[in-house]
Design an enzyme around this catalytic site. Structure first.
Site, mmCIF file in Angstrom:
data_model
loop_
_atom_site.group_PDB
_atom_site.id
_atom_site.type_symbol
_atom_site.label_atom_id
_atom_site.label_comp_id
_atom_site.label_asym_id
_atom_site.label_seq_id
_atom_site.Cartn_x
_atom_site.Cartn_y
_atom_site.Cartn_z
ATOM 1 N N ASP A 169 16.044 100.690 50.217
ATOM 2 C CA ASP A 169 15.976 100.179 48.847
ATOM 3 C C ASP A 169 16.200 101.309 47.859
ATOM 4 O O ASP A 169 16.235 102.481 48.221
ATOM 5 C CB ASP A 169 14.595 99.564 48.575
ATOM 6 C CG ASP A 169 14.358 98.290 49.368
ATOM 7 O OD1 ASP A 169 15.349 97.660 49.776
ATOM 8 O OD2 ASP A 169 13.192 97.938 49.584
ATOM 9 N N LYS B 273 17.596 96.507 45.360
ATOM 10 C CA LYS B 273 17.598 95.485 44.313
ATOM 11 C C LYS B 273 17.398 96.166 42.968
ATOM 12 O O LYS B 273 16.628 97.115 42.837
ATOM 13 C CB LYS B 273 16.486 94.469 44.552
ATOM 14 C CG LYS B 273 16.536 93.783 45.909
ATOM 15 C CD LYS B 273 15.353 92.853 46.082
ATOM 16 C CE LYS B 273 15.372 92.160 47.428
ATOM 17 N NZ LYS B 273 15.141 93.063 48.553
ATOM 18 N N MET C 233 6.142 95.892 38.749
ATOM 19 C CA MET C 233 7.341 95.162 38.305
ATOM 20 C C MET C 233 7.056 94.342 37.056
ATOM 21 O O MET C 233 7.524 93.207 36.912
ATOM 22 C CB MET C 233 7.876 94.266 39.435
ATOM 23 C CG MET C 233 8.211 95.009 40.718
ATOM 24 S SD MET C 233 8.623 93.918 42.098
ATOM 25 C CE MET C 233 6.987 93.277 42.519
#
Length: 341
Positions: free
Chosen positions: A123, A145, A256
């Protein structure tokens, strides 16, 4: 992948059956060596010129007793001999928690799994900038992502991981933080189990605790907070969730959560959270550009906008922020605006 210079200019003979020696061959080539594989003891006679020029012989234990001649040959020719375990025959998957981003915060077990990998799916979080050094010789596949954009959908990641393992490869799925803390590690384990693939999980240091800590903010502190709640701000919270978070007490850590910050802050205030509660946004933890923005919760959205806060970031809400802010103020000689003492 360009090789680092540790073995550049050196001739290396890797002795062992092709499959058993594949990790050693890939790693030595990644380190810049001129590698000559010896797949069977009978090939040593034809490899004699290469052995005479070699500065290193890597002996892989593939179960063939014919390699027993190697120590005597290396002593006679004054060649360094090292021994190595064979690469596994069957494919497998290891989910490795890469921690909050610094390469030296990868666990020893995680680093060992990376060193043995044939392929690494990684990632953008965790130690992605140093993965080539952690997994020399491995194929590196970026499946990271970005906020609002998944260039490789989760189901495709799972399929790629399973296909690589079914092809007999040692697969590492490298994830930021811990694989089971909003890392969808459970889904990837389930995909491997459904395909009959051996899967191991290596825990990692979660950013929920480590990133606030890097900014001097303890998620718990005696006499201040005896609990902390970790939540994902990837999607807006429901009214029921906001009511629960506002009334729970202790420390709230939101991962997040930059994109949904206005909804989170507004909802917490609407459900009774003290407007004077200290809060902080810690961006890019453990990087050279780590930065903290500290404010009262009722001014956090404005402060974040003025500072231009972006992901990746960890949002911390609670009186522990004032504990950390006080320590930072003592060191830096200033008191952060809005931080309650």
């Amino acid at each position: 992948m360009g090789g680092t210079p540790e073995l550049r200019g050196h001739r290396v003979v890797v002795a062992g059956a092709e499959r058993a020696a594949r990790h050693a061959v890939a790693r030595c080539r990644a380190l810049g060596a001129d590698v000559t594989p010896a797949v069977a003891p009978s090939s040593l006679a034809t490899l004699d010129p290469a052995l005479r020029r070699a500065s290193l012989v890597v002996a892989v234990d593939d179960g063939n007793p014919g390699w027993d001649i190697l120590p005597a040959l290396c002593r006679e020719r004054r060649i360094l001999l090292v021994r190595e375990r064979p690469a596994p025959d069957a494919g497998s998957v290891t989910l490795v928690g890469g921690g909050p981003g610094a390469a030296d915060l990868v666990t020893v077990r995680g680093a060992e799994a990376l060193a043995r990998a044939d392929v690494v799916f990684y990632d953008r979080l965790g130690p992605y900038g140093t993965v080539a050094g952690l997994a020399p010789g491995a194929e590196l596949v970026d499946v990271g992502k970005l906020p609002g954009h998944h260039k490789v959908p989760q189901l495709l990641i799972e399929r790629l991981v399973v296909e690589a393992a079914l092809a007999g490869k040692s697969v590492v799925r490298l994830k930021g933080g811990d694989p089971f803390v909003f890392g969808r590690g459970g889904e990837e384990v389930a995909a491997c189990v459904a395909a009959g693939i051996s899967v191991t999980v290596v825990p990692g240091i979660t950013s929920a605790v480590s990133v606030p800590g890097a900014a001097g903010i303890p998620v718990t502190h005696r006499g201040v907070s005896r609990m902390f709640t970790v939540a994902s701000g990837h999607q807006p919270f429901s009214e029921a969730e906001l009511e629960h978070l506002a009334g729970l007490g202790g420390t709230i850590v939101v991962l997040m959560g930059v994109g949904t910050l206005p909804q989170t802050v507004g909802g917490l205030l609407r459900h009774g959270l003290d407007p004077a509660t200290p809060a902080a946004i810690v961006e890019r933890g453990f990087s050279d550009t780590q930065r903290s923005t500290v404010a009262r919760i009722d001014g956090l959205v404005v402060a974040a906008g003025l500072a231009g806060c972006t992901s990746p970031a960890v949002v911390v809400i609670g009186d522990v922020v004032a504990v950390g802010a006080d320590a930072a103020a003592e060191l830096a000689g200033y008191a952060p605006a809005g931080a309650r003492r």
